[in-house]
Design an enzyme around this catalytic site. Structure first.
Site, mmCIF file in Angstrom:
data_model
loop_
_atom_site.group_PDB
_atom_site.id
_atom_site.type_symbol
_atom_site.label_atom_id
_atom_site.label_comp_id
_atom_site.label_asym_id
_atom_site.label_seq_id
_atom_site.Cartn_x
_atom_site.Cartn_y
_atom_site.Cartn_z
ATOM 1 N N ARG A 167 0.827 -1.214 0.000
ATOM 2 C CA ARG A 167 0.000 0.000 0.000
ATOM 3 C C ARG A 167 0.864 1.268 0.000
ATOM 4 O O ARG A 167 2.083 1.197 0.065
ATOM 5 C CB ARG A 167 -0.887 -0.016 1.244
ATOM 6 C CG ARG A 167 -1.817 -1.214 1.337
ATOM 7 C CD ARG A 167 -2.966 -1.072 0.372
ATOM 8 N NE ARG A 167 -3.966 -2.106 0.581
ATOM 9 C CZ ARG A 167 -4.988 -2.026 1.443
ATOM 10 N NH1 ARG A 167 -5.131 -0.977 2.209
ATOM 11 N NH2 ARG A 167 -5.878 -3.002 1.542
ATOM 12 N N CYS A 190 -11.730 7.038 12.264
ATOM 13 C CA CYS A 190 -11.842 6.446 10.924
ATOM 14 C C CYS A 190 -13.136 6.934 10.271
ATOM 15 O O CYS A 190 -13.943 7.604 10.898
ATOM 16 C CB CYS A 190 -11.815 4.929 11.010
ATOM 17 S SG CYS A 190 -13.376 4.243 11.590
ATOM 18 N N CYS A 229 -18.529 3.195 5.066
ATOM 19 C CA CYS A 229 -17.772 1.960 5.251
ATOM 20 C C CYS A 229 -18.723 0.794 5.530
ATOM 21 O O CYS A 229 -19.449 0.797 6.534
ATOM 22 C CB CYS A 229 -16.767 2.093 6.388
ATOM 23 S SG CYS A 229 -15.852 0.554 6.586
ATOM 24 N N CYS A 266 -15.185 -0.067 13.970
ATOM 25 C CA CYS A 266 -15.146 -1.528 14.096
ATOM 26 C C CYS A 266 -13.729 -1.924 14.486
ATOM 27 O O CYS A 266 -12.817 -1.096 14.479
ATOM 28 C CB CYS A 266 -15.582 -2.197 12.783
ATOM 29 S SG CYS A 266 -14.265 -2.430 11.580
#
Ligand code: HEM
Ligand code: SF4
Length: 564
Positions: free
Chosen positions: A142, A426, A432, A471
């Site tokens: 990445r 996030c 998401c 999460c």
């Protein structure tokens, strides 16, 4: 016993260099969606199919399709952009996205809300700005992160240039991306050879980060391969290679867990690229291809042991590697506000809550940043703290840059408490698909509740990091830092404490389920005890780690905690 490869392994291997059916599916105007296999392959090209989860239920009740849309993520090594590149991205967010840009915790820009019919044009325009989205998601190496500070000295230049070099060297070789998104056709049947990855690419994502001991803004030990510069006389002479970091885990699956990278070897600077490729090759060969939850390099390290891993890297490197020195002390400097670059110019670090660059009411952050960058030719640097550093400000322009931002209602760092400055969140809802609870959209009230609780104990000036995710996958690195708040189900969060500010110690779970409105209450007994009993110089995370879970829980029950 022969184990069955996960479904995506077959899709990758048969994809002809990540082509699959993407080309024909993007041309199909009869549906806003793509097939499951194209969904899996599109990630490698930097885009995720999503839907707006806010509107899904109402649309379903009305018998209508979900609002399908794509997230598009750029690859920006070390977070460095030319002013002109930033301006292209800014314009694209209006043209094809939802009029916002989001700085990610890995120094890139994400767009949300791109329609399938606009995907090619969006990615082609990013390509036209000499940026790419290739390998921003998917089972590849990445975006390579590096210490973002635009200090104009040899160490920072080496870190940031090396990130760019490694990022380019570790890209897939397939021409599919260029063919599909720029030329507009997938370029035929033949797959190009992938000398490093092979036809099925990596078993899972692979993250590389570069830091120097004085600045661990990137959380170097959260990477599959964290590289810590060894600096002698102001120059980088070598690197401590640390392997097996990663935050992803699944609630109630103890075989998955966050892990900090472990030092495995020292390499001279001149050998770095070969050594990095050797570690990637090890992940390629031994990462679990049957269970994606256990596929990261961290599990290879724990399943086989560090000595085995070192030998495996040496075999692929083609020679012995030095043992690593002990980890140096890592620090986290303040990058927000005004700082001298060392070349007569300045940078201004501007806080961007949750990394969301948007115009909302009075606060026209997006316009303010665009105008500052355009008028003064400033070079933006994106940080893993989701903030933006405006670099190369002339001494004479400092007042005007600051005035321009204030005129646009931009909140500058000095107006924020340390907790607000350092908090991460996030994306989570509404885009998401994995979010179990809100994150970005509850950052402000959660930070506010924590600020209030701190103030009651005279701790409002304390540097404490708070990281909120929707999460347990851990995209905002919640298991490092002082306080991690991790979504369990709508409105309910697990709380982690005991990590350290510099990112060298993992936290532990204190509470499994706390209601969103009670997070301040849950933390307050800890703040009270910290204010009273801390040792000289002790940070909040260190205090929690010293006391341990049982003692912290014994400090007095937080009121009304759910289900405990
Ligand atoms: C099993 C593990 C993981 C999965 C399945 C996963 C999946 C995702 C998904 C679906 C998104 C897109 C959210 C959106 O834009 O709407 C996302 C965002 C992101 N993830 Fe992960 N993720 C995982 C772990 C991690 C970890 C451990 C990190 C870094 C420590 C990370 C870094 C990011 C970044 C930088 C973004 C962009 C948005 C942001 O900055 O919050 N991810 N991830
Ligand atoms: S931590 Fe979970 S909710 Fe947040 S962006 Fe990552 S996958 Fe989505």
């Amino acid at each position: 016993m022969e184990q069955k490869y996960s479904g995506l392994e077959a899709v990758k291997a048969a994809s002809r260099g990540l082509r699959g059916t993407i080309d024909t599916e993007l041309a199909d105007a009869s549906t806003p969606q793509v097939s499951e296999s194209a969904y899996g392959l599109l990630k490698f090209h930097g885009t995720y199919e999503q839907y707006d989860r806010d509107t899904a239920t109402a649309l379903k009740q009305a018998g209508q399709e979900k609002d399908w849309q794509f997230m598009v993520r750029t690859r920006i090594p070390a977070g460095r952009l030319e002013p002109s590149q930033y301006l292209v991205l800014d314009a694209l967010s209006d043209q094809f996205g939802n009029a916002t840009m989001r700085i990610t915790t890995r120094q890139t820009i994400q767009f949300h809300g791109v329609a399938k019919s606009d995907l090619r044009a969006t990615i082609a325009s990013i390509n036209g700005a000499l940026l790419t989205t290739l390998a921003s998601c998917g089972d590849v190496v990445r975006n390579v992160v590096a210490t973002p500070a635009p200090v104009r000295d040899a160490v920072h230049a080496t870190l940031q240039d090396t990130a760019a070099l490694l990022s380019a060297a570790l890209l897939p070789r397939t021409r599919a991306h260029h063919s599909i998104f720029v030329l507009g056709s997938d370029g035929g049947e033949e797959a190009e050879e992938e000398p490093l990855f092979g036809p099925a690419y990596l078993p899972r994502k692979f993250k590389v980060g570069l830091a120097h001991p004085g600045d661990n803004t990137i959380d170097v030990l959260a990477n599959d391969l964290g590289l810590i510069a060894e600096v002698v006389d102001g120059r980088v002479v070598g690197w401590i290679m640390c392997v097996g970091g990663g935050h992803g885990m699944t609630h109630n699956k103890p075989q998955t867990y966050p892990r900090l990278a472990t030092p495995v070897a020292r390499v001279p600077h001149s050998e770095l690229q070969r050594a990095v490729e050797a570690v990637v090759a090890l992940a390629r060969d031994f990462g679990n291809r049957t269970d994606r939850r256990r596929a990261r390099l961290k599990y290879v390290v724990d399943d086989h042991g560090l000595a085995w891993v070192k030998a495996g890297i040496e075999e692929r490197f083609g020679g012995p590697l030095e043992d690593p020195p002990p980890l140096p002390k890592l620090e986290l400097p303040e990058l927000l506000g005004w700082h001298a670059q060392g070349n007569g110019r300045w940078w201004l670090g501007v806080p961007v809550p949750s990394g969301r660059i948007a115009d909302t009411g009075e606060a026209r952050l997006r316009t303010g940043l665009r105008e500052a960058i355009r008028r003064f030719g400033l070079s933006p640097v994106l940080t893993p703290q989701q903030d933006i550093l405006l670099a190369d400000v002339e001494e004479a322009d400092r007042g005007a840059v600051e005035r321009l931002l204030r005129e646009h209602g931009v909140v500058l760092a000095e107006a924020l408490s340390p907790v607000a400055r350092w908090a991460l969140a996030c994306v989570a809802l509404p885009t998401c698909g994995l979010a179990l609870a809100e994150a970005e959209r509850v950052r402000a009230p959660m930070v506010g509740a924590i600020e209030t609780a701190l103030r009651r104990h005279g701790l409002e000036g304390e540097r404490i990091s708070v990281r909120i995710t929707g999460c347990p996958n851990g995209c905002a690195r919640p298991y490092a830092g002082d306080i991690g708040i991790v979504g369990r189900m709508p409105g309910m969060y697990a709380i982690y404490v005991g990590g350290d500010f510099a990112g060298t110690r993992l936290s532990f779970q204190l509470h499994d389920r706390v209601r969103e409105a009670e997070i301040g209450d849950a933390l307050e007994p800890l703040f009270a005890a910290f204010a009273q009993d801390r040792q000289p110089g002790e940070e909040f995370g260190g205090f929690c780690s010293r006391l341990g879970r049982d003692a912290l829980l014994g400090l007095g029950a937080a009121p009304r905690l759910a289900a405990e």
